[in-house]
Design an enzyme around this catalytic site. Structure first.
Site, PDB file in Angstrom:
ATOM      1  N   SER A   6       0.818  -1.207   0.199  1.00 52.82           N
ATOM      2  CA  SER A   6      -0.151   0.179  -0.046  1.00 52.82           C
ATOM      3  C   SER A   6       0.938   1.172  -0.065  1.00 52.82           C
ATOM      4  O   SER A   6       1.758   1.430   0.918  1.00 52.82           O
ATOM      5  CB  SER A   6      -0.847  -0.147   1.274  1.00 52.82           C
ATOM      6  OG  SER A   6      -1.555   1.203   1.492  1.00 52.82           O
ATOM      7  N   HIS A  62      -1.406  -1.058  -4.250  1.00 53.09           N
ATOM      8  CA  HIS A  62      -2.628  -0.680  -3.730  1.00 53.09           C
ATOM      9  C   HIS A  62      -2.607   0.921  -3.181  1.00 53.09           C
ATOM     10  O   HIS A  62      -1.633   1.469  -2.734  1.00 53.09           O
ATOM     11  CB  HIS A  62      -2.600  -1.403  -2.467  1.00 53.09           C
ATOM     12  CG  HIS A  62      -3.938  -1.263  -1.450  1.00 53.09           C
ATOM     13  ND1 HIS A  62      -5.229  -1.988  -1.865  1.00 53.09           N
ATOM     14  CD2 HIS A  62      -4.235  -0.430  -0.677  1.00 53.09           C
ATOM     15  CE1 HIS A  62      -6.131  -1.658  -1.060  1.00 53.09           C
ATOM     16  NE2 HIS A  62      -5.558  -0.432  -0.188  1.00 53.09           N
ATOM     17  N   ASP A 118      -4.607   3.946  -1.985  1.00 51.79           N
ATOM     18  CA  ASP A 118      -5.820   4.318  -0.992  1.00 51.79           C
ATOM     19  C   ASP A 118      -6.289   5.741  -1.422  1.00 51.79           C
ATOM     20  O   ASP A 118      -5.388   6.620  -1.344  1.00 51.79           O
ATOM     21  CB  ASP A 118      -5.482   4.334   0.379  1.00 51.79           C
ATOM     22  CG  ASP A 118      -5.143   2.700   0.809  1.00 51.79           C
ATOM     23  OD1 ASP A 118      -6.050   2.094   1.061  1.00 51.79           O
ATOM     24  OD2 ASP A 118      -3.837   2.434   1.342  1.00 51.79           O
ATOM     25  N   MET A 132      -9.023   8.573  -0.096  1.00 51.68           N
ATOM     26  CA  MET A 132      -9.805   9.177   0.885  1.00 51.68           C
ATOM     27  C   MET A 132     -10.217  10.608   0.471  1.00 51.68           C
ATOM     28  O   MET A 132      -9.355  11.285   0.130  1.00 51.68           O
ATOM     29  CB  MET A 132      -8.773   9.032   2.297  1.00 51.68           C
ATOM     30  CG  MET A 132      -8.032   7.718   2.461  1.00 51.68           C
ATOM     31  SD  MET A 132      -7.351   7.623   3.966  1.00 51.68           S
ATOM     32  CE  MET A 132      -6.599   6.040   3.785  1.00 51.68           C
ATOM     33  N   HIS A 187      -8.340   1.586  -3.967  1.00 55.90           N
ATOM     34  CA  HIS A 187      -9.317   1.219  -2.853  1.00 55.90           C
ATOM     35  C   HIS A 187     -10.060   2.578  -2.655  1.00 55.90           C
ATOM     36  O   HIS A 187      -9.261   3.727  -2.082  1.00 55.90           O
ATOM     37  CB  HIS A 187      -8.586   0.781  -1.466  1.00 55.90           C
ATOM     38  CG  HIS A 187      -9.221   0.729  -0.280  1.00 55.90           C
ATOM     39  ND1 HIS A 187      -8.974   0.416   0.945  1.00 55.90           N
ATOM     40  CD2 HIS A 187     -10.747   0.823  -0.093  1.00 55.90           C
ATOM     41  CE1 HIS A 187      -9.640   0.402   1.911  1.00 55.90           C
ATOM     42  NE2 HIS A 187     -10.830   0.306   1.330  1.00 55.90           N
ATOM     43  N   MET A 199     -12.136   5.083  -0.559  1.00 57.13           N
ATOM     44  CA  MET A 199     -12.615   5.250   0.696  1.00 57.13           C
ATOM     45  C   MET A 199     -13.280   6.646   0.667  1.00 57.13           C
ATOM     46  O   MET A 199     -12.846   7.615   1.011  1.00 57.13           O
ATOM     47  CB  MET A 199     -11.831   5.028   1.868  1.00 57.13           C
ATOM     48  CG  MET A 199     -11.427   3.780   2.178  1.00 57.13           C
ATOM     49  SD  MET A 199      -9.510   3.509   3.056  1.00 57.13           S
ATOM     50  CE  MET A 199      -8.694   3.744   1.541  1.00 57.13           C
ATOM     51  N   MET A 219     -11.643  -5.274   5.557  1.00 56.34           N
ATOM     52  CA  MET A 219     -10.807  -4.084   6.400  1.00 56.34           C
ATOM     53  C   MET A 219     -10.536  -4.963   7.667  1.00 56.34           C
ATOM     54  O   MET A 219     -11.335  -5.264   8.501  1.00 56.34           O
ATOM     55  CB  MET A 219     -11.671  -2.872   6.585  1.00 56.34           C
ATOM     56  CG  MET A 219     -11.724  -1.865   5.264  1.00 56.34           C
ATOM     57  SD  MET A 219     -10.076  -1.521   4.761  1.00 56.34           S
ATOM     58  CE  MET A 219      -9.237  -0.858   5.825  1.00 56.34           C
ATOM     59  N   ASP A 231      -6.787  -5.873   4.643  1.00 50.94           N
ATOM     60  CA  ASP A 231      -5.958  -4.651   4.318  1.00 50.94           C
ATOM     61  C   ASP A 231      -6.183  -4.027   5.654  1.00 50.94           C
ATOM     62  O   ASP A 231      -7.286  -3.646   6.337  1.00 50.94           O
ATOM     63  CB  ASP A 231      -6.976  -3.721   3.309  1.00 50.94           C
ATOM     64  CG  ASP A 231      -6.313  -2.363   3.037  1.00 50.94           C
ATOM     65  OD1 ASP A 231      -5.104  -2.149   3.860  1.00 50.94           O
ATOM     66  OD2 ASP A 231      -7.024  -1.589   2.441  1.00 50.94           O
TER      67      ASP A 231
HETATM   68  O1  LIG Z   1      -6.733   1.151   3.650  1.00 48.19           O
HETATM   69  C1  LIG Z   1      -6.045   1.399   4.275  1.00 48.19           C
HETATM   70  C2  LIG Z   1      -6.287   2.365   5.520  1.00 48.19           C
HETATM   71  O2  LIG Z   1      -7.579   2.659   5.437  1.00 48.19           O
HETATM   72  C3  LIG Z   1      -4.640   1.061   3.965  1.00 48.19           C
HETATM   73  O3  LIG Z   1      -4.533   0.210   2.651  1.00 48.19           O
HETATM   74  C4  LIG Z   1      -4.035   0.407   5.068  1.00 48.19           C
HETATM   75  O4  LIG Z   1      -4.175   0.985   6.376  1.00 48.19           O
HETATM   76  C5  LIG Z   1      -2.642  -0.278   4.958  1.00 48.19           C
HETATM   77  O5  LIG Z   1      -1.717   0.411   5.808  1.00 48.19           O
HETATM   78  P1  LIG Z   1      -0.966  -0.487   6.999  1.00 48.19           P
HETATM   79  O6  LIG Z   1      -0.328  -1.615   6.309  1.00 48.19           O
HETATM   80  O7  LIG Z   1       0.035   0.416   7.420  1.00 48.19           O
HETATM   81  O8  LIG Z   1      -2.135  -0.918   8.037  1.00 48.19           O
HETATM   82 FE   LIG Z   2      -6.547   0.413   1.634  1.00 51.69          FE
END
Ligand SMILES: O=C(CO)[C@H](O)[C@H](O)COP(=O)(O)O
Ligand SMILES: [Fe+2]
Length: 241
Positions: A13, A36, A38, A40, A69, A71, A140, A178
């Site tokens: 990520s 990946h 993210d 947001m 992803h 969000m 999640m 994730d």
């Molecule tokens: O979707 C996510 C947070 O909302 C990230 O993909 C996820 O937190 C990955 O980070 P880590 O491996 O540091 O937990």
């Molecule tokens: Fe994510």
């Protein structure tokens, strides 16, 4: 007969990468299967990250599948922009849209793999009427919004329940996990049926990100019955992804 389980894939990520040097971070994980990203919006989650412009920039520096992803609230307003930017997979949260069925169909019509994500507090039953429209289910394993959080152990049971649902329906859908995924939490997740491991902190806060990917691949491969994938060739869209 239940279709064979997909291989375990590793998806670093970029949330935990150096955003001032994204191309450099990408070049440090040549052995990843997917990247990946993210997204947001500051509404669905209390954090703000990147949009299609950054996905388009990443598209120029990697042929790895871009696993986006979303969000965001009302993701239907932006799936076409992310498709044009070069995303390969678009994952939307069941909690974020009133029209999940229509949205998943639309993502597939755009030629992308459609993903459906569940927050930790959302039951697996939310998948009941849409799972046939999904190419991946994202569980999640932390509350979304930030990297570096602690893994929520109850989510192993949720991964098992998703895997059972997929087996009952004879679907060969990926199960992605994730949040807080590392070499300690990954084995139980793979044993429970996860086929894609997203890892941000574990990969990019390591001095050797490629080595961290290899360690995750190794612990996944050690779990009986789920062969660990080697890095796959780049590709786009649903075919072969
Ligand atoms: O979707 C996510 C947070 O909302 C990230 O993909 C996820 O937190 C990955 O980070 P880590 O491996 O540091 O937990
Ligand atoms: Fe994510």
């Amino acid at each position: 007969m239940t279709p064979p389980l997909p291989r375990v894939r590793i998806a670093p990520s970029l949330l935990a990468a150096d955003f001032a040097r994204l191309a450099d971070s990408v070049s440090r994980v040549p052995n990843a299967d997917w990247l990946h990203v993210d997204v947001m919006d500051g509404h669905f989650v209390p954090n703000l990250t990147v949009g299609p412009v950054v996905v388009a920039a990443l598209r120029h520096v990697t042929s790895l599948p871009l696993d986006v992803h979303l969000m965001v609230e009302s993701p239907e307003s932006m799936v076409e922009a992310f498709a044009r930017a070069g995303a390969n997979h678009l994952t939307v949260h069941v909690e974020a849209t009133h029209h999940l069925d229509r949205l998943l169909r639309h993502i597939r019509e755009l030629g992308l793999r459609a993903g459906v994500a569940l927050n930790p507090g959302t039951p697996v039953e939310a998948l009941d009427y849409v799972v046939e429209l999904a190419d991946l289910v994202l569980v999640m394993t932390v509350n979304p919004g930030f990297g570096g959080q602690h893994f929520i152990p109850q989510m192993v049971r949720k991964v098992e329940a998703v895997r059972r649902l997929l087996e009952e329906r004879q679907l060969s859908c990926d199960v992605e996990v994730d949040g807080g995924v590392d070499d300690k939490t990954a084995p139980a997740l793979v044993q429970a049926g996860a086929t894609v491991l997203v890892a941000g902190t574990f990969v990019f806060k390591d001095d050797d990100p490629a080595g961290a990917v290899t360690r995750l691949r190794r612990v996944s491969g050690a779990v009986a019955g789920f062969p660990a994938a080697g890095p796959e060739a780049g590709g786009s869209g649903r075919a072969g992804a």
